[in-house]
Write an enzyme that holds these catalytic residues in place. Structure first.
Site, PDB file in Angstrom:
ATOM      1  N   HIS A   1       3.107  -4.479 103.816  1.00 16.73           N
ATOM      2  CA  HIS A   1       4.003  -5.623 103.624  1.00 16.73           C
ATOM      3  C   HIS A   1       4.741  -5.901 104.931  1.00 16.73           C
ATOM      4  O   HIS A   1       4.578  -5.180 105.917  1.00 16.73           O
ATOM      5  CB  HIS A   1       4.993  -5.346 102.491  1.00 16.73           C
ATOM      6  CG  HIS A   1       5.952  -4.240 102.786  1.00 16.73           C
ATOM      7  ND1 HIS A   1       5.619  -2.895 102.651  1.00 16.73           N
ATOM      8  CD2 HIS A   1       7.237  -4.245 103.240  1.00 16.73           C
ATOM      9  CE1 HIS A   1       6.642  -2.150 102.996  1.00 16.73           C
ATOM     10  NE2 HIS A   1       7.638  -2.938 103.358  1.00 16.73           N
TER      11      HIS A   1
ATOM     12  N   ASP B   1      21.157 -39.649 133.719  1.00 13.33           N
ATOM     13  CA  ASP B   1      21.450 -40.139 135.060  1.00 13.33           C
ATOM     14  C   ASP B   1      22.285 -39.091 135.786  1.00 13.33           C
ATOM     15  O   ASP B   1      23.502 -39.203 135.918  1.00 13.33           O
ATOM     16  CB  ASP B   1      22.207 -41.467 134.954  1.00 13.33           C
ATOM     17  CG  ASP B   1      22.202 -42.245 136.258  1.00 13.33           C
ATOM     18  OD1 ASP B   1      21.484 -41.839 137.182  1.00 13.33           O
ATOM     19  OD2 ASP B   1      22.925 -43.248 136.358  1.00 13.33           O
TER      20      ASP B   1
ATOM     21  N   LYS C   1      16.603 -40.526 129.035  1.00 17.07           N
ATOM     22  CA  LYS C   1      16.571 -40.174 130.450  1.00 17.07           C
ATOM     23  C   LYS C   1      18.004 -40.162 130.968  1.00 17.07           C
ATOM     24  O   LYS C   1      18.698 -41.173 130.926  1.00 17.07           O
ATOM     25  CB  LYS C   1      15.742 -41.168 131.258  1.00 17.07           C
ATOM     26  CG  LYS C   1      15.595 -40.739 132.717  1.00 17.07           C
ATOM     27  CD  LYS C   1      14.811 -41.719 133.528  1.00 17.07           C
ATOM     28  CE  LYS C   1      14.566 -41.153 134.938  1.00 17.07           C
ATOM     29  NZ  LYS C   1      15.798 -40.698 135.615  1.00 17.07           N
TER      30      LYS C   1
ATOM     31  N   ASP D   1       8.662  -6.636 106.531  1.00 21.08           N
ATOM     32  CA  ASP D   1      10.111  -6.559 106.319  1.00 21.08           C
ATOM     33  C   ASP D   1      10.781  -7.623 107.181  1.00 21.08           C
ATOM     34  O   ASP D   1      10.698  -7.589 108.416  1.00 21.08           O
ATOM     35  CB  ASP D   1      10.633  -5.167 106.692  1.00 21.08           C
ATOM     36  CG  ASP D   1      10.119  -4.085 105.747  1.00 21.08           C
ATOM     37  OD1 ASP D   1      10.188  -4.304 104.526  1.00 21.08           O
ATOM     38  OD2 ASP D   1       9.642  -3.047 106.240  1.00 21.08           O
TER      39      ASP D   1
ATOM     40  N   GLU E   1      20.074 -45.288 131.260  1.00 21.73           N
ATOM     41  CA  GLU E   1      19.105 -45.423 132.342  1.00 21.73           C
ATOM     42  C   GLU E   1      17.692 -45.686 131.848  1.00 21.73           C
ATOM     43  O   GLU E   1      16.962 -46.487 132.424  1.00 21.73           O
ATOM     44  CB  GLU E   1      19.119 -44.167 133.222  1.00 21.73           C
ATOM     45  CG  GLU E   1      18.215 -44.314 134.435  1.00 21.73           C
ATOM     46  CD  GLU E   1      18.213 -43.073 135.309  1.00 21.73           C
ATOM     47  OE1 GLU E   1      17.515 -43.077 136.335  1.00 21.73           O
ATOM     48  OE2 GLU E   1      18.889 -42.091 134.968  1.00 21.73           O
TER      49      GLU E   1
ATOM     50  N   HIS F   1       4.854  -3.174 107.914  1.00 26.49           N
ATOM     51  CA  HIS F   1       5.107  -1.825 107.401  1.00 26.49           C
ATOM     52  C   HIS F   1       3.941  -1.397 106.503  1.00 26.49           C
ATOM     53  O   HIS F   1       3.764  -1.934 105.409  1.00 26.49           O
ATOM     54  CB  HIS F   1       6.428  -1.821 106.608  1.00 26.49           C
ATOM     55  CG  HIS F   1       6.921  -0.460 106.268  1.00 26.49           C
ATOM     56  ND1 HIS F   1       8.130  -0.240 105.629  1.00 26.49           N
ATOM     57  CD2 HIS F   1       6.384   0.778 106.458  1.00 26.49           C
ATOM     58  CE1 HIS F   1       8.303   1.047 105.443  1.00 26.49           C
ATOM     59  NE2 HIS F   1       7.260   1.692 105.939  1.00 26.49           N
TER      60      HIS F   1
END
Length: 572
Positions: free
Chosen positions: A60, A274, A272, A62, A408, A54
């Protein structure tokens, strides 16, 4: 004048209490800003945020967070801090309507906040430990932001009021020890995420004409969903951004390289799973699930579709795994494969990567940013949708825990890496506790003793343009599977042996344990069906030891099945 006063009084009566301060400071008919209209408060964990640059009396930012059906707002003179431990003053200002989240343009002189407004960033956020409204009242808000530029964690802390303070002052702090790398990024860092324009371009494009005597300035023009004209953007040499409403499309999933062990170093470590790899494509609440080879899965997993419909976005592409959980909460492929009316294990979609979000491709973004944004979008999620956590430990320790729980294996991903569709580049590694992979079925043996339909299946893999034999699999089948598989086999019978490394019939002995008598016992099949097989190891001769059938896979073409060689890697 009397009519105007009456109209303002009537508008004040219709204005929600939270927005009366906003309405009192503005004549939205002259400023072009959204009217002070409230919205229903949302109770979900994931909310929207916007940051507007702004250029008013002073330049600045917001900072606005969705709470209680409005945007709670702070003016931050220096913008969000970027370095861990850095602090910025944030001055609490009046609440703004949610419609302000798409406002961009020039507020004419003579109006409150006169100047140029840019939509600098937008996205979603979550708050740790409590609801955002409760954290606001308590004066400490621990935020995780997933925006187009701001990705990471910050904390807002309300300061004690001092004599003469006109507003509540807060400190906005960049977290010192974030869970993820959290820079402020974006090629168009100083441009709008809505239109791609700079402040100067917005001021030039949207500036009202010179005020004439006795006439008020016309209102600011609000930019809608479309960006600046494409031709103008092209002339300026600026890349155009896809509209947030443009549909998301299927992206071929990235592949992990199989290794015997994960080398030491910095990795992002995951479990991992399965199950079935699945790409989720979300468009305006419509969800599609696709297998890794682009086969539809949507109708098979309605609970996952319902959970993904609640993800707060216009469109997205998510990478994850569909799993069935056992009583201990562990993923088991056999449960997923064999589920039916009598077997209804919990089905969960574990999401682990975000490839596209609200019109923006994230393929080139670092993995930390993609996963942080995904974590915020998914939030706590429904029972059928969960974020796949990243573990901060060593590969050896995580693998030991995975082995202890009978899971797994693990996945290791290179920090800072991009997403590479349909590639196995080595930036993702997978290490399995047990040997397990896909094989193509090339034949079956006749049943013996009390077994019906068939005795064992002969499986193989593709290598250097040949289909190579890997061994016989005779365990892991139940009665229903024996019957169902046999029906599939009968449709694929062929007179010729499909394996390239089994000797010709004139030789008295056959390789890999296949005798002449055994060969006569085999019905050969076209190599089209893909089986998931677990085994203890590869023998020196290149066959499987102690293989067990886990189920058929329809999510991988038979022609893509290769032997997953797992050499030990000495260096990265």
């Amino acid at each position: 004048m009397a009519a105007t006063t009456t109209r303002k009084s009537r508008n004040r009566r219709r204005t929600p209490a939270r927005l009366r301060s906003y309405a009192a400071k503005r004549d939205v008919g002259a400023s072009g800003e959204p009217a002070a209209q409230g919205a229903a408060a949302r109770s979900g964990a994931v909310r929207r945020f916007v940051i507007q640059k702004h250029d008013a009396t002073r330049l600045h930012y917001d900072f606005r967070l969705e709470m209680d059906g409005v945007y709670r707002s702070w003016a931050v003179p220096k913008g969000l801090p970027q370095s861990p431990g850095e602090r910025s003053l944030a001055v609490e200002v009046e609440d703004h309507p949610l419609a302000y989240g798409t406002f961009e343009g020039v507020i004419p002189e003579g109006n409150y906040g006169a100047g140029t407004v840019m939509l600098w960033d937008r996205g979603h956020y979550t708050v740790s430990g409590t609801a955002p409204e409760q954290a606001f009242r308590e004066g400490k808000i621990h935020l995780a932001l997933a925006g187009e530029k701001c990705v990471g964690e910050w904390t807002l802390v309300r300061l004690h009021a001092r004599p003469g303070d006109r507003h509540n002052n807060w400190l906005l702090i960049k977290n010192k020890a974030p869970r993820h790398r959290a820079p402020i990024t974006g090629a168009g860092r100083d441009n709008s995420v809505l239109s791609g324009r700079s402040l100067a371009e917005i001021a030039g494009d949207d500036a009202p004409p010179t005020r004439r005597a006795g006439r008020a300035s016309p209102p600011a023009r609000r930019v809608g969903k479309s960006a600046a004209p494409a031709s103008r953007a092209k002339r300026r040499g600026r890349a155009t951004r896809t509209s947030a409403t443009a549909p998301a499309r299927f992206i071929a999933p990235m592949k992990a390289l199989s290794v015997a062990e994960i080398p030491a170093g910095k990795w992002r470590l995951e479990i991992k799973f399965d199950g079935f790899r699945a790409i989720a494509v979300i468009n305006g609440g419509k969800v599609e699930l696709w297998s890794r080879n682009h086969k539809p899965l949507t109708e098979h997993y309605p609970e996952v579709v319902a959970a993904l419909q609640a993800v707060p976005c216009a469109n997205a592409v998510i990478d994850g795994e569909i799993v069935a959980l056992d009583e201990a909460g562990h993923s088991r492929f056999q449960l997923l494969q064999n589920r039916g009316a009598a077997r209804r294990p919990p089905i969960v979609y574990y999401a682990f990567d975000l490839l596209h979000h609200d019109g923006r491709s994230l393929l080139e973004a670092p993995i930390e940013e993609r996963q942080m944004a995904l974590d915020v979008l998914v939030g706590k999620g429904a029972d059928a949708l969960r974020y796949s956590p990243v573990f901060e430990t060593t590969p050896a320790r995580l693998l030991a825990e995975v082995r202890r729980k009978g899971l797994e294996g693990i996945i290791a991903k290179t920090p800072g890496s991009a997403y590479e569709p349909d590639r196995r580049s080595g930036t993702w590694l997978k290490c399995k506790v047990h040997g397990e992979q896909e094989f193509v079925i090339g034949g079956f043996t006749a049943p013996r003793n009390s077994r019906e339909h068939f005795g064992a299946i002969l499986v193989g893999y593709h290598e250097d343009g040949e289909f190579r034999y890997a061994g016989k699999v005779g365990s892991g089948f139940d009665r229903a599977q024996l019957a169902g598989l046999h029906r599939e086999f009968l449709r694929r019978r062929t007179p010729d042996c499909p394996f390239s490394n089994l000797p010709q019939p004139r030789k008295p002995r056959y390789g890999l344990g296949m005798t002449k008598a055994a060969m006569k016992d085999v019905t050969w099949l076209k190599p089209e069906l893909v089986a998931q097989v677990q085994f203890t190891e590869w023998t020196a001769e290149g066959s499987l030891r102690h293989p067990v059938f886990l189920g058929l896979r329809s999510d991988k073409p038979a022609g893509e099945v290769v032997r997953e060689v797992a050499p030990k890697r000495k260096t990265r």
